[in-house]
Design an enzyme around this catalytic site. Structure first.
Site, PDB file in Angstrom:
ATOM      1  N   ASP A 133       0.287   6.680   2.472  1.00  0.00           N
ATOM      2  CA  ASP A 133       0.145   5.251   1.895  1.00  0.00           C
ATOM      3  C   ASP A 133       1.524   4.456   2.491  1.00  0.00           C
ATOM      4  O   ASP A 133       2.312   5.253   1.915  1.00  0.00           O
ATOM      5  CB  ASP A 133      -0.053   5.126   0.601  1.00  0.00           C
ATOM      6  N   HIS A 143       5.481  -8.317  -0.906  1.00  0.00           N
ATOM      7  CA  HIS A 143       5.245  -7.481  -2.039  1.00  0.00           C
ATOM      8  C   HIS A 143       6.274  -6.667  -2.403  1.00  0.00           C
ATOM      9  O   HIS A 143       6.686  -6.460  -3.551  1.00  0.00           O
ATOM     10  CB  HIS A 143       3.982  -6.347  -1.477  1.00  0.00           C
ATOM     11  N   GLU A 150      -4.636  -2.521  -5.558  1.00  0.00           N
ATOM     12  CA  GLU A 150      -3.805  -2.967  -4.515  1.00  0.00           C
ATOM     13  C   GLU A 150      -4.914  -3.161  -3.174  1.00  0.00           C
ATOM     14  O   GLU A 150      -5.423  -2.098  -2.816  1.00  0.00           O
ATOM     15  CB  GLU A 150      -2.919  -1.658  -4.036  1.00  0.00           C
ATOM     16  N   GLU A 207      -5.393  -3.455   0.219  1.00  0.00           N
ATOM     17  CA  GLU A 207      -4.884  -2.989   1.444  1.00  0.00           C
ATOM     18  C   GLU A 207      -5.598  -3.008   2.743  1.00  0.00           C
ATOM     19  O   GLU A 207      -7.128  -3.182   2.512  1.00  0.00           O
ATOM     20  CB  GLU A 207      -4.209  -1.445   1.319  1.00  0.00           C
ATOM     21  N   ASP A 257      -6.321   0.705  -3.163  1.00  0.00           N
ATOM     22  CA  ASP A 257      -5.396   1.966  -3.625  1.00  0.00           C
ATOM     23  C   ASP A 257      -5.234   1.745  -5.176  1.00  0.00           C
ATOM     24  O   ASP A 257      -4.267   1.230  -5.668  1.00  0.00           O
ATOM     25  CB  ASP A 257      -4.177   2.154  -2.805  1.00  0.00           C
ATOM     26  N   ARG A 310      -0.429   1.649 -13.441  1.00  0.00           N
ATOM     27  CA  ARG A 310       1.026   1.499 -13.380  1.00  0.00           C
ATOM     28  C   ARG A 310       1.718   2.037 -14.480  1.00  0.00           C
ATOM     29  O   ARG A 310       3.008   2.492 -14.544  1.00  0.00           O
ATOM     30  CB  ARG A 310       1.262  -0.140 -13.596  1.00  0.00           C
ATOM     31  N   GLN A 348       2.361   5.846 -13.600  1.00  0.00           N
ATOM     32  CA  GLN A 348       3.276   5.696 -12.465  1.00  0.00           C
ATOM     33  C   GLN A 348       4.678   5.488 -12.776  1.00  0.00           C
ATOM     34  O   GLN A 348       5.482   6.141 -12.314  1.00  0.00           O
ATOM     35  CB  GLN A 348       3.067   4.515 -11.443  1.00  0.00           C
ATOM     36  N   LYS A 404      -1.646   7.406  -8.571  1.00  0.00           N
ATOM     37  CA  LYS A 404      -2.236   6.801  -7.612  1.00  0.00           C
ATOM     38  C   LYS A 404      -3.413   7.872  -7.257  1.00  0.00           C
ATOM     39  O   LYS A 404      -4.265   7.442  -6.549  1.00  0.00           O
ATOM     40  CB  LYS A 404      -1.309   6.572  -6.535  1.00  0.00           C
ATOM     41  N   THR A 412      -9.089   6.296  -4.421  1.00  0.00           N
ATOM     42  CA  THR A 412      -8.769   5.434  -3.554  1.00  0.00           C
ATOM     43  C   THR A 412     -10.185   4.857  -2.875  1.00  0.00           C
ATOM     44  O   THR A 412     -10.840   5.537  -2.277  1.00  0.00           O
ATOM     45  CB  THR A 412      -7.878   5.998  -2.384  1.00  0.00           C
ATOM     46  N   GLU A 448       1.613  -8.231  -9.550  1.00  0.00           N
ATOM     47  CA  GLU A 448       2.356  -9.215  -9.107  1.00  0.00           C
ATOM     48  C   GLU A 448       1.847 -10.571  -9.417  1.00  0.00           C
ATOM     49  O   GLU A 448       2.442 -11.492 -10.028  1.00  0.00           O
ATOM     50  CB  GLU A 448       2.371  -9.402  -7.280  1.00  0.00           C
TER      51      GLU A 448
END
Length: 404
Positions: free
Chosen positions: A117, A124, A191, A193, A225, A229, A232, A245, A249, A352
């Site tokens: 990844d 971002h 996420e 992607e 993905d 948080r 992480q 993570k 996925t 975000e």
């Protein structure tokens, strides 16, 4: 409506023809399918009926044999498929091998080898830097404009669209807490992607140059993905993402071949730093893709993410991934990293969109900072195609279910 009669403007018309793997009701047998409108063509059965030399590659339970066959085979098969679904002389032979999309089960389209990844969106990366390093002179890390930052993920937990995502558990520790606690993540995120799948492998010790990108990469697809948080944040210093993570996925059931996206090629953003020769794409064909990604939570649109803003291209990511001599394998998957544009409405993660929970989203079902159990996240996208058409990318959807 016959499967050949795709409505004008359908993003899954004969200009697209993405590949997937499906099974019929009551059967465990999987085979390669090609999407046309709201139908899926049994590509292996059609190839056998028409005497195609590529029938053995298509009558398989995964795309890997076709991926490994290489660019000449990819072009030949695509050319043949286009003829099969557009030339009237083939209709009588091919029509029995179409199935309504609503009546089949879609599966993970290829066997995933390795998973890498990346972190290729400057918007971002700057947003994340501002959130977690608000006093830093530069929101980007010193290496960001010199190389595509990436990390290895867990290939065994890549799942096809429609698969439920169990809320992960792990250690988490808020800055004011005296010690970590264990339990379900309370800051589950997405996420948005784009993923790329490698077809032709490479030899260990031989880097893959930018110019060989299309010889090795078969196609692309949408990818979510999922990210815990809070897990992480506690674990990622100093070695980066791990349990936050690796739990899931999600990828689309449909892989769009690169040849379907020629009209969507665009130049990447202007480079602000000189690049080392192996990453210098100034003399290469445009390496970006004009993909328009929509993120929905429980059917409500929360973001429109422009992939054309990605600073690092898929070709540069492949070159960097192999420059140390690392080899490619058929089925290798690499993700672009979160796709975020320059405006608030174009951010590809809740981290975000809510500015780390400070600014909740107003949804019809209530406010959201991070995902709640029962939430359904859907990514969809399209790209410009030939003669003003749109090329649709298959959706990727996942529903959050409680930790067991």
């Amino acid at each position: 409506m016959p499967p050949f009669d795709v409505p004008e403007g359908d993003p899954f018309g004969p200009h697209n023809l993405p590949y997937g793997v499906f099974s019929l009701p009551g059967s465990a047998e999987r085979t390669v399918g090609v999407r046309l409108g709201d139908h899926v063509l049994d590509a292996g059965a059609a190839a056998h009926a028409l005497g195609s030399p590529y029938a053995s590659l298509l009558a398989r339970p995964a795309l890997n044999p076709l991926l490994a066959a290489g660019r000449t085979a990819w072009s030949d098969v695509r050319r043949a498929l286009t003829a099969w679904v557009t030339v009237p002389a083939h209709r009588e032979t091919v029509e029995p091998f179409f199935h309504p999309l609503s009546e089949v089960t879609l599966h993970l389209p290829f066997e995933v080898a390795d998973y890498v990844d990346f972190y290729a969106s400057e918007n971002h990366a700057r947003n994340v830097g501002r959130i977690f390093r608000p006093d830093a002179e530069d929101s980007l890390t010193p290496n960001w404009k010199h190389l595509p930052i990436g990390y290895h993920g867990r290939s065994g937990t890549v799942v096809v669209s429609g698969t439920d995502v169990v809320r992960p558990s792990g250690q988490r520790k808020a800055p004011a807490d005296a010690a970590p606690v264990f339990g379900p993540s309370v800051r589950l995120d997405i996420e948005a992607e784009v993923g790329f799948v490698v077809g032709v492998p490479s030899e260990q010790g031989r880097p893959v140059p930018l110019s060989a990108y299309r010889d090795h990469v078969f196609g692309l697809f949408l990818l979510n993905d999922w990210s815990a948080r809070d897990i992480q944040a506690w674990e990622y210093v100093p070695l980066g993402p791990f349990l936050g993570k690796s739990f899931a996925t999600s990828v689309s059931a449909w892989v769009t071949p690169l040849d379907a996206l020629d009209e969507a090629r665009v130049a990447p953003p202007e480079r602000t730093h000189d690049l080392l020769p192996y990453l210098d794409d100034s003399g290469e064909e445009p390496g970006g893709y004009d993909l328009r990604i929509t993120v929905r939570i429980n059917g409500h649109t929360v973001s429109e993410c422009p992939f054309s803003t990605m600073y690092w291209t898929a070709a540069q990511q492949l070159a960097h991934m192999t420059v140390n001599g690392a080899s490619l394998r058929t089925g290798d998957l690499y993700g672009s990293g979160t796709v975020s544009g320059p405006t608030e409405r174009e951010r590809g993660s809740l981290l975000e969109l809510t500015w780390n929970g400070r600014d909740p989203l107003e949804l019809p079902g209530g406010k959201r900072t991070f995902l709640e159990d029962g939430d359904v996240v859907t990514l969809s996208a399209w790209a410009p195609g030939p003669d003003g058409a749109r090329v649709g990318l298959g959706e990727v959807t996942g529903r959050v279910v409680p930790a067991s």
